[in-house]
Design a protein around this motif. Structure first.
Motif, PDB file in Angstrom:
ATOM      1  N   ASP A   1      -4.954   1.265   7.643  1.00  0.00           N
ATOM      2  CA  ASP A   1      -4.367   0.900   6.429  1.00  0.00           C
ATOM      3  C   ASP A   1      -3.152  -0.001   6.851  1.00  0.00           C
ATOM      4  O   ASP A   1      -2.661  -1.202   6.481  1.00  0.00           O
ATOM      5  CB  ASP A   1      -3.912   1.902   5.649  1.00  0.00           C
ATOM      6  CG  ASP A   1      -5.362   2.410   4.910  1.00  0.00           C
ATOM      7  OD1 ASP A   1      -6.244   1.710   4.615  1.00  0.00           O
ATOM      8  OD2 ASP A   1      -5.059   3.698   4.194  1.00  0.00           O
TER       9      ASP A   1
ATOM     10  N   ARG B   1       0.985  -1.202   0.061  1.00  0.00           N
ATOM     11  CA  ARG B   1      -0.038   0.008   0.113  1.00  0.00           C
ATOM     12  C   ARG B   1       0.763   1.300   0.155  1.00  0.00           C
ATOM     13  O   ARG B   1       2.286   1.359   0.422  1.00  0.00           O
ATOM     14  CB  ARG B   1      -0.942  -0.165   1.252  1.00  0.00           C
ATOM     15  CG  ARG B   1      -2.050  -1.026   1.034  1.00  0.00           C
ATOM     16  CD  ARG B   1      -2.756  -0.986   2.492  1.00  0.00           C
ATOM     17  NE  ARG B   1      -3.918  -1.809   2.389  1.00  0.00           N
ATOM     18  CZ  ARG B   1      -4.023  -3.121   2.583  1.00  0.00           C
ATOM     19  NH1 ARG B   1      -2.802  -3.858   2.709  1.00  0.00           N
ATOM     20  NH2 ARG B   1      -5.227  -3.696   2.458  1.00  0.00           N
TER      21      ARG B   1
ATOM     22  N   ASP C   1      -3.748   3.541  12.573  1.00  0.00           N
ATOM     23  CA  ASP C   1      -3.778   3.483  11.216  1.00  0.00           C
ATOM     24  C   ASP C   1      -4.484   2.336  10.756  1.00  0.00           C
ATOM     25  O   ASP C   1      -3.749   1.280  10.702  1.00  0.00           O
ATOM     26  CB  ASP C   1      -2.570   4.012  10.530  1.00  0.00           C
ATOM     27  CG  ASP C   1      -2.673   4.241   8.927  1.00  0.00           C
ATOM     28  OD1 ASP C   1      -3.095   3.461   8.177  1.00  0.00           O
ATOM     29  OD2 ASP C   1      -2.403   5.505   8.851  1.00  0.00           O
TER      30      ASP C   1
END
Length: 71
Positions: A56, A2, A54
């Motif tokens: 992600d 990512r 976070d």
């Protein structure tokens, strides 16, 4: 991997390749403490903060750990 270089993300302090390398090390079944002992990576406390704050990063970490279990 990512892209963690999004505006407002604490990951902007680290180059994308460092984050990618960090996650790659986790996928080799290395512990957070072991990987973060290398000064090129963020501290253990920083990684745990990212995991809690976070989504992600937490998802990418979970994916890396899953890879380490299946290989």
């Amino acid at each position: 991997m990512r892209n963690f270089q999004q505006a407002g993300s604490s990951f902007k302090l680290y180059p994308k390749h460092v984050i990618d390398d960090l996650l790659r090390e986790f996928s080799k079944n290395r512990s957070i403490r072991d990987v973060c002992a290398d000064p090129k990576y963020p501290s253990v406390a920083t990684v745990y903060r990212w995991l809690s704050e976070d989504r992600d990063f937490a998802a990418a970490y979970a994916e890396a750990v899953k890879v380490s279990v299946t290989t």
